[in-house]
Write a protein that holds these residues in place. Sequence first.
Motif, short mmCIF file in Angstrom:
data_model
loop_
_atom_site.label_atom_id
_atom_site.label_comp_id
_atom_site.label_asym_id
_atom_site.label_seq_id
_atom_site.Cartn_x
_atom_site.Cartn_y
_atom_site.Cartn_z
N ASN A 53 0.84 -1.20 0.00
CA ASN A 53 0.00 0.00 0.00
C ASN A 53 0.87 1.25 0.00
O ASN A 53 2.02 1.22 0.47
CB ASN A 53 -0.88 0.04 1.25
N TYR A 66 -4.37 9.74 4.21
CA TYR A 66 -4.92 8.88 3.17
C TYR A 66 -6.37 8.55 3.51
O TYR A 66 -6.81 8.70 4.64
CB TYR A 66 -4.13 7.57 3.06
N GLN A 187 -1.65 6.48 7.03
CA GLN A 187 -2.49 5.28 6.91
C GLN A 187 -3.51 5.22 8.05
O GLN A 187 -4.66 4.81 7.83
CB GLN A 187 -1.63 4.02 6.92
#
Length: 267
Positions: A53, A66, A187
């Motif tokens: 990712n 994100y 994240q």
Amino acid sequence: MPKITSNGIGLYYEIHGSGQSLILISGLGYSLWQWHRMVPLLAKHFQVITFDNRGVGQSDKPAGPYSAQMLAADIVGLLDALHIEKAIIAGHSMGGFIAQALALGFPERVEKLILCSTNFGGPNHVPVTPEAMKVLSDVTSDALTRFKNGLVVSTAPGWAEKNQTMIEEWIRWRVANPVEPAPYQAQLAIGLGLLSEEASFEKELPRLHIPTLILFGAHDKVVPPENASLLAKQIANSKVVIFPDAGHFFPIEIPEAAAQAMIHFAE
């Protein structure tokens, strides 16, 4: 090493096996290494595509925050680059958020959906247990101690003690691949961004008409298995499998049983 440009960033990926395409999406702070025990088993039946990712591993680490939708778009770009029209999409934990966003935003690209150790966000999901929260939010211990304690609380009772070789390999991997603070926070924003009722997937999931498999470890303290039935209630064409001897990290704890469940679902 293969790397493609997707959604404006470089994504590192690997392909193993042949046949129907299966995309595996890792969780918070984890690279494709998270699936390494399952890939050889799955590659006998699928074209298995693992990738890092954005924010981890060998993929680019642009500034955050994100969102699940952003990383879903990354995967669509990966599918486009590999000329894959449809794939089975499997996501673990944070990867499950991304998988839900992908299925909802791009249903035409999803053959089947596999949600592992995840939830739909919002105020109605079952949150992390107090026991796990205490360990995972510890800021007083050193980083290695925190990681070791996190492995114990994230796996089934007694698993860490019985699997010292795997635990040592896990620790060596993390020491060699530390999580950088800024991309980790970027994240982390994926889950935090789904906490409100308006942002959660709960009310969106009923419009899915994709065969869905929901996998959980019975001893999951990070994302309690009660979330499985909540997901199933919202997704009409879904099936739940609870692994009795696993915790949050069942892809590493019980790779054979987990792979078999996915293979059987795809048949």
